[in-house]
Design a protein around this motif. Structure first.
Motif, PDB file in Angstrom:
ATOM      1  N   ALA A 156      61.638   8.907  13.051  1.00  8.68           N
ATOM      2  CA  ALA A 156      62.918   8.482  13.611  1.00  8.68           C
ATOM      3  C   ALA A 156      64.070   9.303  13.049  1.00  8.68           C
ATOM      4  O   ALA A 156      64.990   9.693  13.760  1.00  8.68           O
ATOM      5  CB  ALA A 156      63.149   7.003  13.323  1.00  8.68           C
TER       6      ALA A 156
ATOM      7  N   ALA B 102      63.917  13.569  14.134  1.00  8.05           N
ATOM      8  CA  ALA B 102      63.488  13.785  15.507  1.00  8.05           C
ATOM      9  C   ALA B 102      64.462  14.755  16.172  1.00  8.05           C
ATOM     10  O   ALA B 102      65.226  14.387  17.054  1.00  8.05           O
ATOM     11  CB  ALA B 102      63.435  12.467  16.260  1.00  8.05           C
TER      12      ALA B 102
ATOM     13  N   ALA C  57      64.720  15.073  19.946  1.00 10.98           N
ATOM     14  CA  ALA C  57      65.113  13.905  20.723  1.00 10.98           C
ATOM     15  C   ALA C  57      66.603  13.939  21.030  1.00 10.98           C
ATOM     16  O   ALA C  57      67.394  14.498  20.289  1.00 10.98           O
ATOM     17  CB  ALA C  57      64.771  12.644  19.951  1.00 10.98           C
ATOM     18  N   ARG C  58      66.990  13.332  22.131  1.00  9.02           N
ATOM     19  CA  ARG C  58      68.388  13.143  22.480  1.00  9.02           C
ATOM     20  C   ARG C  58      68.632  11.647  22.548  1.00  9.02           C
ATOM     21  O   ARG C  58      67.712  10.871  22.671  1.00  9.02           O
ATOM     22  CB  ARG C  58      68.698  13.811  23.816  1.00  9.02           C
ATOM     23  N   ALA C  59      69.892  11.263  22.479  1.00  3.26           N
ATOM     24  CA  ALA C  59      70.168   9.840  22.455  1.00  3.26           C
ATOM     25  C   ALA C  59      71.452   9.558  23.224  1.00  3.26           C
ATOM     26  O   ALA C  59      71.990  10.425  23.899  1.00  3.26           O
ATOM     27  CB  ALA C  59      70.280   9.376  21.007  1.00  3.26           C
TER      28      ALA C  59
ATOM     29  N   PHE D 241      77.886   8.878  22.284  1.00  3.59           N
ATOM     30  CA  PHE D 241      79.055   8.065  21.930  1.00  3.59           C
ATOM     31  C   PHE D 241      80.265   8.976  21.792  1.00  3.59           C
ATOM     32  O   PHE D 241      80.132  10.144  21.396  1.00  3.59           O
ATOM     33  CB  PHE D 241      78.822   7.341  20.609  1.00  3.59           C
TER      34      PHE D 241
ATOM     35  N   ASP E 109      69.301  13.437  28.123  1.00  4.02           N
ATOM     36  CA  ASP E 109      68.033  12.723  28.365  1.00  4.02           C
ATOM     37  C   ASP E 109      68.240  11.511  29.260  1.00  4.02           C
ATOM     38  O   ASP E 109      67.395  10.624  29.319  1.00  4.02           O
ATOM     39  CB  ASP E 109      67.376  12.304  27.053  1.00  4.02           C
TER      40      ASP E 109
ATOM     41  N   HIS F 194      70.486   9.018  29.128  1.00  6.92           N
ATOM     42  CA  HIS F 194      71.113   7.799  28.625  1.00  6.92           C
ATOM     43  C   HIS F 194      72.588   7.804  29.034  1.00  6.92           C
ATOM     44  O   HIS F 194      73.273   8.814  28.879  1.00  6.92           O
ATOM     45  CB  HIS F 194      71.026   7.733  27.097  1.00  6.92           C
TER      46      HIS F 194
ATOM     47  N   MET G 173      61.958  -1.265  17.205  1.00  6.08           N
ATOM     48  CA  MET G 173      60.984  -1.741  16.220  1.00  6.08           C
ATOM     49  C   MET G 173      61.692  -1.953  14.881  1.00  6.08           C
ATOM     50  O   MET G 173      62.455  -1.086  14.433  1.00  6.08           O
ATOM     51  CB  MET G 173      59.872  -0.714  16.058  1.00  6.08           C
TER      52      MET G 173
ATOM     53  N   GLN H 162      72.339   7.089  15.527  1.00  8.33           N
ATOM     54  CA  GLN H 162      71.868   7.472  16.854  1.00  8.33           C
ATOM     55  C   GLN H 162      70.436   7.029  17.109  1.00  8.33           C
ATOM     56  O   GLN H 162      70.070   6.709  18.230  1.00  8.33           O
ATOM     57  CB  GLN H 162      71.940   8.988  17.018  1.00  8.33           C
ATOM     58  N   TYR H 163      69.611   7.048  16.079  1.00  8.77           N
ATOM     59  CA  TYR H 163      68.185   6.798  16.274  1.00  8.77           C
ATOM     60  C   TYR H 163      67.678   5.551  15.552  1.00  8.77           C
ATOM     61  O   TYR H 163      66.582   5.090  15.822  1.00  8.77           O
ATOM     62  CB  TYR H 163      67.373   8.011  15.800  1.00  8.77           C
ATOM     63  N   PHE H 164      68.452   5.052  14.624  1.00 12.28           N
ATOM     64  CA  PHE H 164      68.009   3.874  13.883  1.00 12.28           C
ATOM     65  C   PHE H 164      69.218   3.149  13.318  1.00 12.28           C
ATOM     66  O   PHE H 164      70.333   3.672  13.320  1.00 12.28           O
ATOM     67  CB  PHE H 164      67.057   4.271  12.747  1.00 12.28           C
TER      68      PHE H 164
ATOM     69  N   PHE I 128      65.176  -2.204   8.355  1.00 12.65           N
ATOM     70  CA  PHE I 128      65.214  -0.865   8.937  1.00 12.65           C
ATOM     71  C   PHE I 128      64.736  -0.993  10.368  1.00 12.65           C
ATOM     72  O   PHE I 128      63.637  -1.508  10.622  1.00 12.65           O
ATOM     73  CB  PHE I 128      64.306   0.080   8.148  1.00 12.65           C
TER      74      PHE I 128
ATOM     75  N   ILE J   9      64.355   0.813  14.245  1.00  7.97           N
ATOM     76  CA  ILE J   9      64.276   2.093  14.958  1.00  7.97           C
ATOM     77  C   ILE J   9      64.527   1.874  16.453  1.00  7.97           C
ATOM     78  O   ILE J   9      63.947   0.971  17.061  1.00  7.97           O
ATOM     79  CB  ILE J   9      62.887   2.728  14.768  1.00  7.97           C
TER      80      ILE J   9
ATOM     81  N   ASP K  45      63.816   4.034  22.206  1.00  8.54           N
ATOM     82  CA  ASP K  45      64.253   4.726  23.431  1.00  8.54           C
ATOM     83  C   ASP K  45      65.046   5.981  23.106  1.00  8.54           C
ATOM     84  O   ASP K  45      65.030   6.942  23.867  1.00  8.54           O
ATOM     85  CB  ASP K  45      65.068   3.783  24.317  1.00  8.54           C
ATOM     86  N   ASP K  46      65.753   5.987  21.980  1.00 10.64           N
ATOM     87  CA  ASP K  46      66.504   7.177  21.589  1.00 10.64           C
ATOM     88  C   ASP K  46      65.640   8.147  20.787  1.00 10.64           C
ATOM     89  O   ASP K  46      65.802   9.362  20.888  1.00 10.64           O
ATOM     90  CB  ASP K  46      67.722   6.784  20.747  1.00 10.64           C
ATOM     91  N   SER K  47      64.742   7.614  19.978  1.00  7.00           N
ATOM     92  CA  SER K  47      63.910   8.481  19.141  1.00  7.00           C
ATOM     93  C   SER K  47      62.808   9.154  19.949  1.00  7.00           C
ATOM     94  O   SER K  47      62.427  10.290  19.667  1.00  7.00           O
ATOM     95  CB  SER K  47      63.273   7.663  18.008  1.00  7.00           C
TER      96      SER K  47
END
Lengths: 118, 319
Positions: free
Chosen positions: A12, A15, A18-20, A23, A104, A106, B63, B272-274, B298, B300, B303-305
């Motif tokens: 996580a 990564a 990965a894109r997210a 914001f 991606d 979002h 998660m 962004q990821y968690f 913690f 996670i 969907d972003d990761s």
């Protein structure tokens, strides 16, 4: 259990491919700010790269009329920067409405105001 | 939720399998139209984080691993700690499943410590509505706590299954008038549910129906900075979400006991990821316990990761 947690945490945190969600990181004119003199444009910096075709920004006056030059663009050298040009603005309060689609797919959206003083 | 019913096929077996598969494929396509992803807790400009104590009002691919809890001491001095894991997975954009379990550590004064699995809980959720303009959302679900999945004799985990229909909701205050600008970042999420145990008594102990209720009041700094006023707070302060959560359970029949609950002030850092969250646990009354507990988590964002695999609704993976 601990190994699984560490592996997932590493995935996580690290990564890079990965894109997210994109914001709004900051803007110019700044969110909620008062500027002296008409700004030439509105610039929005996001936390992710944007999809140019589906990311939009509009600037409206207090009557809700769009007053930007409708030339929204994603900066070629910085895909996290979206901007739109402005005509000479009289003093008043203006609202910026943006909709961002990160690469991606979002989506995020938001609005903020800034004020122009002589 | 989508009711699923299997009936005998009145035609040749091969054709029947084809028809069923084609129907399933068509149904999956119909409910997973290609559209921008709008997952974990967005309603218009509002981002709702995953709160720790109260259930979230949105389906998600997320998660929590781990959630570490140390409860305040029970009235009899018993100390309870646990290590928990939760997973939420979307099947379609609006329908998801959840699963959670924990490993408990219990120390009662004068007795040897006891460890073991807690009761496993699984659930199904459906997103009833999301209103972007008013930053509102609602979710209906059914949670099932499965009997005999925890250590029944040693830890007192239930030997019966409990069904819990739930309604979770969220509301951001971004639609307040501009004169109340600094209240706009506030948001509240809440839960209402009722426990229906499938067994009314075990070894002389009655199992009442319980009314569960709670809420989380939060103030995301990112909303303040991006929607109201940029004070120049940047990473990592911009990602902070101070919040206070409250949850209680009130039994209402079958020799019902006292209301138990806790108040949990804390902070979530949402990246962004968690996200990482930490809260104090304050018992709401003497029946709940005494002293101060704590919880850290913690969490996670799948969907972003993993936007093209684990983080997609399952139905979209097979398109």
């Amino acid at each position: 259990m601990i190994r699984l947690f560490l592996a997932l945490a590493l995935l996580a945190v690290a990564a890079p491919a990965a894109r997210a969600h994109a914001f709004l990181d900051h803007a110019n004119p700044a969110v909620g700010s008062t500027v002296h003199g008409s700004p030439a444009d509105v610039k929005l910096w996001f936390t992710q790269e944007l999809e140019p075709a589906f990311s939009t920004v509009q600037v409206v006056d207090q009557n809700g009329a769009e007053i930007d030059k409708k030339d929204k663009a994603i900066d070629a050298g910085d895909p996290t920067l979206m901007k739109v040009s402005l005509p000479r603005l009289p003093p008043g309060k203006y609202k910026v409405m943006w909709h961002a689609l990160s690469v991606d797919t979002h989506t995020t959206e938001g609005t903020f105001s800034f004020e122009v003083e002589p | 939720m989508f009711p699923v019913k299997f009936v005998p096929c009145p035609i040749d077996g091969t054709i029947c399998r084809f028809v069923v598969r084609a129907g399933l494929a068509a149904a999956l396509l119909a409910i997973s139209q290609s559209h921008p992803v709008h997952a974990h807790g967005f309603a218009g400009a509002r981002f709702f984080p995953a709160t720790i104590l109260t259930d979230d009002p949105f389906v998600a691919d997320e998660m929590s691993l781990p959630t570490l809890t140390r409860l305040p001491d029970a009235p009899d001095g018993t100390r309870f700690s646990s290590l928990e894991s939760d997973i939420a997975k979307r099947i379609t954009p609006d329908f998801g499943l959840t699963w959670s379990d924990a490993y408990d550590y219990v120390q009662t004064p004068g007795l040897p410590k006891v460890t073991g699995l807690d009761t496993m809980t699984a659930g199904a959720q459906y997103q009833l509505f999301i209103n972007g303009e008013h930053e509102a959302m609602g979710l209906a679900g059914l949670k099932v706590s499965w009997g005999h999945t925890g250590r029944v004799a040693a830890l007192g985990q239930p030997d019966f299954t409990t069904l819990t229909p739930t309604f979770d909701w969220g509301k951001g205050f971004g639609d307040l008038p501009d004169s109340l600008n600094y209240l706009k970042p506030f948001a509240i999420t809440g839960n209402l549910s009722v426990d229906f145990p499938t067994k009314v008594e075990s070894a002389g102990t009655q199992h009442p129906n319980n009314f569960n209720y709670g809420f989380a009041l939060e103030y995301p700094i990112s909303y303040l900075e991006s929607q109201v006023k940029d004070f120049g707070l940047r990473f990592p302060w911009q990602q902070m979400i101070p919040l206070v959560e409250f949850a209680a359970v009130t039994p209402f029949n079958r020799g019902s006991g006292p209301t138990l609950g806790s108040v949990q002030p804390g902070v979530i850092w949402a990246g962004q990821y968690f996200q990482i969250g930490a809260e104090m646990i304050l018992p709401m009354n003497r029946d709940t316990g005494h002293g101060i507990g704590g919880i850290v988590q913690f969490h996670i964002y799948l969907d972003d990761s993993f936007p093209n695999s684990l983080g997609k609704p399952l139905a979209e993976l097979f398109k």
